[in-house]
Motif scaffolding. Structure first.
Motif, PDB file in Angstrom:
ATOM      1  N   ASN A   1       0.821  -1.218   0.000  1.00 44.87           N
ATOM      2  CA  ASN A   1       0.000   0.000   0.000  1.00 44.87           C
ATOM      3  C   ASN A   1       0.855   1.268   0.000  1.00 44.87           C
ATOM      4  N   GLN A   2       2.013   1.200   0.667  1.00 46.78           N
ATOM      5  CA  GLN A   2       2.876   2.373   0.777  1.00 46.78           C
ATOM      6  C   GLN A   2       3.715   2.605  -0.466  1.00 46.78           C
ATOM      7  N   TYR A   3       4.235   1.507  -1.068  1.00 46.72           N
ATOM      8  CA  TYR A   3       5.193   1.652  -2.166  1.00 46.72           C
ATOM      9  C   TYR A   3       4.691   1.089  -3.496  1.00 46.72           C
ATOM     10  N   GLY A   4       3.489   0.499  -3.506  1.00 42.07           N
ATOM     11  CA  GLY A   4       2.943  -0.076  -4.723  1.00 42.07           C
ATOM     12  C   GLY A   4       2.231   0.942  -5.589  1.00 42.07           C
ATOM     13  N   PRO A   5       1.388   0.476  -6.516  1.00 44.71           N
ATOM     14  CA  PRO A   5       0.734   1.365  -7.489  1.00 44.71           C
ATOM     15  C   PRO A   5      -0.090   2.475  -6.858  1.00 44.71           C
ATOM     16  N   ASP A   6      -0.694   2.239  -5.710  1.00 42.43           N
ATOM     17  CA  ASP A   6      -1.501   3.274  -5.058  1.00 42.43           C
ATOM     18  C   ASP A   6      -0.695   4.105  -4.076  1.00 42.43           C
ATOM     19  N   GLY A   7       0.612   3.814  -3.986  1.00 40.92           N
ATOM     20  CA  GLY A   7       1.505   4.595  -3.145  1.00 40.92           C
ATOM     21  C   GLY A   7       2.509   5.337  -3.993  1.00 40.92           C
ATOM     22  N   THR A   8       3.807   5.075  -3.751  1.00 41.49           N
ATOM     23  CA  THR A   8       4.864   5.742  -4.524  1.00 41.49           C
ATOM     24  C   THR A   8       5.124   5.073  -5.868  1.00 41.49           C
ATOM     25  N   ASN A   9       4.523   3.887  -6.105  1.00 38.22           N
ATOM     26  CA  ASN A   9       4.643   3.158  -7.374  1.00 38.22           C
ATOM     27  C   ASN A   9       6.090   2.760  -7.665  1.00 38.22           C
ATOM     28  N   GLU A  10       6.804   2.346  -6.631  1.00 36.81           N
ATOM     29  CA  GLU A  10       8.195   1.916  -6.799  1.00 36.81           C
ATOM     30  C   GLU A  10       8.329   0.393  -6.824  1.00 36.81           C
ATOM     31  N   ILE A  11       7.326  -0.301  -6.306  1.00 37.19           N
ATOM     32  CA  ILE A  11       7.414  -1.768  -6.228  1.00 37.19           C
ATOM     33  C   ILE A  11       6.122  -2.380  -6.734  1.00 37.19           C
ATOM     34  N   MET A  12       6.173  -3.700  -6.948  1.00 40.97           N
ATOM     35  CA  MET A  12       4.973  -4.482  -7.227  1.00 40.97           C
ATOM     36  C   MET A  12       5.081  -5.758  -6.409  1.00 40.97           C
ATOM     37  N   ALA A  13       3.968  -6.285  -5.964  1.00 41.49           N
ATOM     38  CA  ALA A  13       3.977  -7.520  -5.180  1.00 41.49           C
ATOM     39  C   ALA A  13       2.816  -8.398  -5.601  1.00 41.49           C
ATOM     40  N   PHE A  14       3.031  -9.700  -5.504  1.00 46.19           N
ATOM     41  CA  PHE A  14       2.016 -10.683  -5.884  1.00 46.19           C
ATOM     42  C   PHE A  14       1.933 -11.766  -4.822  1.00 46.19           C
ATOM     43  N   MET A  15       0.727 -12.254  -4.600  1.00 42.78           N
ATOM     44  CA  MET A  15       0.506 -13.490  -3.856  1.00 42.78           C
ATOM     45  C   MET A  15       0.420 -14.611  -4.884  1.00 42.78           C
ATOM     46  N   ILE A  16       1.259 -15.636  -4.734  1.00 44.68           N
ATOM     47  CA  ILE A  16       1.300 -16.764  -5.676  1.00 44.68           C
ATOM     48  C   ILE A  16       0.874 -18.026  -4.938  1.00 44.68           C
ATOM     49  N   GLU A  17      -0.309 -18.559  -5.261  1.00 48.98           N
ATOM     50  CA  GLU A  17      -0.721 -19.835  -4.675  1.00 48.98           C
ATOM     51  C   GLU A  17       0.005 -20.938  -5.430  1.00 48.98           C
ATOM     52  N   GLY A  18       0.881 -21.683  -4.724  1.00 46.89           N
ATOM     53  CA  GLY A  18       1.808 -22.580  -5.395  1.00 46.89           C
ATOM     54  C   GLY A  18       1.489 -24.047  -5.335  1.00 46.89           C
ATOM     55  N   ASP A  19       0.365 -24.434  -4.752  1.00 48.57           N
ATOM     56  CA  ASP A  19      -0.006 -25.840  -4.673  1.00 48.57           C
ATOM     57  C   ASP A  19      -1.075 -26.134  -5.717  1.00 48.57           C
ATOM     58  N   GLY A  20      -0.739 -26.961  -6.686  1.00 49.86           N
ATOM     59  CA  GLY A  20      -1.656 -27.249  -7.783  1.00 49.86           C
ATOM     60  C   GLY A  20      -2.895 -28.011  -7.379  1.00 49.86           C
ATOM     61  N   SER A  21      -2.910 -28.592  -6.184  1.00 47.26           N
ATOM     62  CA  SER A  21      -4.078 -29.394  -5.775  1.00 47.26           C
ATOM     63  C   SER A  21      -5.160 -28.546  -5.118  1.00 47.26           C
ATOM     64  N   THR A  22      -4.881 -27.279  -4.838  1.00 46.42           N
ATOM     65  CA  THR A  22      -5.876 -26.440  -4.187  1.00 46.42           C
ATOM     66  C   THR A  22      -6.803 -25.807  -5.227  1.00 46.42           C
ATOM     67  N   THR A  23      -7.909 -25.229  -4.739  1.00 41.91           N
ATOM     68  CA  THR A  23      -8.951 -24.720  -5.634  1.00 41.91           C
ATOM     69  C   THR A  23      -9.281 -23.263  -5.314  1.00 41.91           C
ATOM     70  N   MET A  24     -10.146 -22.657  -6.159  1.00 38.35           N
ATOM     71  CA  MET A  24     -10.622 -21.307  -5.894  1.00 38.35           C
ATOM     72  C   MET A  24     -11.405 -21.269  -4.580  1.00 38.35           C
ATOM     73  N   ALA A  25     -12.138 -22.342  -4.301  1.00 35.54           N
ATOM     74  CA  ALA A  25     -12.872 -22.400  -3.032  1.00 35.54           C
ATOM     75  C   ALA A  25     -11.915 -22.345  -1.849  1.00 35.54           C
ATOM     76  N   ASP A  26     -10.741 -22.959  -1.993  1.00 34.82           N
ATOM     77  CA  ASP A  26      -9.747 -22.903  -0.917  1.00 34.82           C
ATOM     78  C   ASP A  26      -9.242 -21.475  -0.730  1.00 34.82           C
ATOM     79  N   LEU A  27      -9.031 -20.752  -1.829  1.00 39.36           N
ATOM     80  CA  LEU A  27      -8.630 -19.350  -1.727  1.00 39.36           C
ATOM     81  C   LEU A  27      -9.726 -18.519  -1.049  1.00 39.36           C
ATOM     82  N   GLN A  28     -10.964 -18.860  -1.321  1.00 41.10           N
ATOM     83  CA  GLN A  28     -12.094 -18.120  -0.748  1.00 41.10           C
ATOM     84  C   GLN A  28     -12.377 -18.525   0.701  1.00 41.10           C
TER      85      GLN A  28
END
Length: 549
Positions: free
Chosen positions: A80-107
């Motif tokens: 929030n401080q340094y990303g697109p809505d802040g100073t726009n110096e960084i980008m960050a991603f959450m990467i779900e890395g287990d192929g056996s999980t589902t959208m329901a698991d994310l929810q």
């Protein structure tokens, strides 16, 4: 004990992905071309070319420590401080890395989740296990930082303040002329070693806003210039190229050498903070000496003739007063060694020729922290460290000698140690053998080595030992007599080891007076076969082969 990473892979139901070598710090990050769960398309290299530093939080929906770090809000606040809505110096991603999980698991409604990962998360979430595979994830969570020059390294579960501090390590193109050496020296060179000259690899990068077409690259040993290379080419902003100085000489033992770049495009460098990188390398003796026995009686570390190869962080191998025989030990400081670091100690070069048998023995004490998977390998090389062969490889529970502990482990009694032995008969013709104890950190708990002993035998006798004893009768059926002499009062330990290196009989006396002594070893309860009898004292140790009939 502060922990920044917990190993969870293989603990969750259905997790069968094998452990592999995680992408090394200093490597070029694989590009990511993916779509997030909201349908937005992303390209990692496009973001890096814009001068952004990118953070990846690779997690699994079932992972408890991942959930704890997520709920700490550290990465969210940083974004929030340094990303697109802040100073726009960084980008960050959450990467779900287990192929056996589902959208329901994310929810948070599926059967393989610890909560709702989507609500309140400001950064994009990408559900793509292929990214975890490309980055060779060994455990969840894994948090990477990728600088605009595309160099990647794991940073761990940092606070918002610490994330900002580590981001400052990335070079950002703000000057017209800025040439630098990327933070890739360890990745490109490892812990280089040899008996003669070596090649030193490095990566030249353009951190300037103008194209880089020329630069002067200097190889230095301290303030002494060893070699100079006038590079010409064409590198766009953040583009880099691997180069090398070949045939670099050093002195016997540890060496540190630096690569320095200057005069980008024939101009003064606008940013000198990224101009220089160093690498350590070791020159080994090409002539093997006698068999080595080390009880770590001296606090000087590493012991005389030994080499230490530090794989990155300051924390690594060090001396400890916690020895099996009271003299001391070699301690691998896994507690403060960042996950992914390799650190090694190497015995002096040994001449293996002229003997009938060779056995390496050592005592080990180790604990886990939670489910941490620290690793120890014992490797040998007969070509001055150019290539190594692994003869011993234990990880996690197999490596530990005590149960998992939540405090810093220090062995306090003999029951916390285990004797290990490695047959080296395949190397009896080698005139210059190196033996390396290589530790790979998962930032677990401490490990200790003591009584490292190379036993070279001719017939049934062991040679090159300071503490001598005789063994009779041999073969033995009911009792074996051990005769030895001491020049001074000291603690003495007698152990009988079977073919798997397990202690089947032990005698421990904390104070034995000077003079001649005799011990009786009962063998009537032992299975027929060949055993090793080990006598240890402050003067050293010796092993002899015992045949039980």
């Amino acid at each position: 004990m502060k922990k920044t990473l917990l190993l969870l892979i293989l603990l969750a139901a259905g997790m069968t992905r094998p452990l592999q070598a995680q992408i090394a710090p200093g490597a070029i990050a694989p590009n990511i071309v993916a779509t997030d769960i909201n349908g937005n398309n992303w390209n990692l290299y496009d973001l890096l070319d814009q001068g952004k530093t990118v953070f990846l939080d690779v997690f699994a929906t079932w992972c408890g420590p991942c959930w704890s770090y997520h709920n700490s809000g550290a990465l969210d606040d940083f974004y929030n401080q340094y990303g697109p809505d802040g100073t726009n110096e960084i980008m960050a991603f959450m990467i779900e890395g287990d192929g056996s999980t589902t959208m329901a698991d994310l929810q948070g409604t599926g059967g393989n989740t610890v909560g709702n990962w989507i609500t309140g998360t400001p950064m994009p979430i990408i559900d793509n296990s292929g990214i975890a595979s490309d980055y060779q994830i060994r455990y969840f969570p894994t948090i990477f930082m990728i600088c605009p020059d595309r160099i990647v390294r794991e940073v761990g579960q940092l606070s918002t303040v610490d994330l900002e501090a580590v981001r400052a390590e990335c070079s950002i193109a703000t000057q017209v002329n800025d040439a630098g050496i990327t933070n890739s020296m360890m990745y490109l060179n490892g812990t280089p070693a040899g008996c003669g000259n070596l090649n030193i690899n490095y990566r030249l990068c353009n951190y300037g806003t103008d194209a880089l077409t020329s630069a002067t690259i200097t190889l230095r040993d301290g303030a002494t210039t060893i070699d100079t290379y006038n590079w010409t080419g064409n590198l766009a902003t953040y583009e880099s190229i691997p180069l090398a100085f070949n045939g670099v000489n050093g002195v016997m033992g540890a060496n540190t050498i630096s690569v320095v770049v200057s005069d980008p495009n024939g101009q003064s460098d606008g940013n000198t903070t990224n101009d220089e990188r160093s690498v350590q390398f070791t020159i080994f003796n090409s002539v093997g000496g006698p068999a080595v026995s080390e009880t770590f009686a001296s606090a000087s570390f590493p012991p005389s003739g030994w080499s230490e190869l530090n794989g990155g962080d300051v924390a690594g191998w060090e001396y400890s007063t916690a020895g099996l025989n009271g003299a001391g030990s070699a301690k691998m400081n896994f507690v403060y060694s960042p996950a992914g670091d390799f650190d090694a100690i190497v015995m002096p070069t040994m001449d293996m020729t002229g003997y009938d048998n060779a056995v390496l023995t050592f005592d080990i004490a180790a604990a886990r922290y939670g489910t941490s998977n620290d690793n120890l390998k014992v490797k040998v090389s007969y070509n001055c460290g150019l290539t190594w062969t692994t003869l011993y490889n234990k990880t996690g529970a197999a490596l530990a000698t005590v149960g998992s502990q939540t405090s810093i482990f220090t062995p306090t009694n003999a029951n916390q140690w285990r004797a290990e032995s490695i047959n080296l008969n395949n190397y009896l013709t080698r005139p210059a053998l190196l033996v390396k104890f290589e530790a790979f950190s998962n930032q677990g708990n401490n490990l200790y080595l003591d009584n490292i002993n190379m036993s070279l035998t001719t017939g049934l006798n062991i040679v090159n030992r300071a503490l001598d004893f005789s063994l009779s009768p041999n073969p033995a059926r009911s009792l074996a007599m051990v005769n030895f002499s001491l020049a001074k009062q000291q603690a003495v330990q007698l152990s009988v080891l079977d073919a798997q290196g397990r202690i089947v009989y032990a005698f421990d006396e904390t104070s034995v007076l000077p003079g001649d002594h005799q011990l009786f070893v009962p063998v009537s309860g032992l299975a027929e076969g060949i055993y090793l009898v080990r006598l240890q004292g402050e003067d050293g140790q010796q092993l002899r082969r015992l045949v039980v009939e």
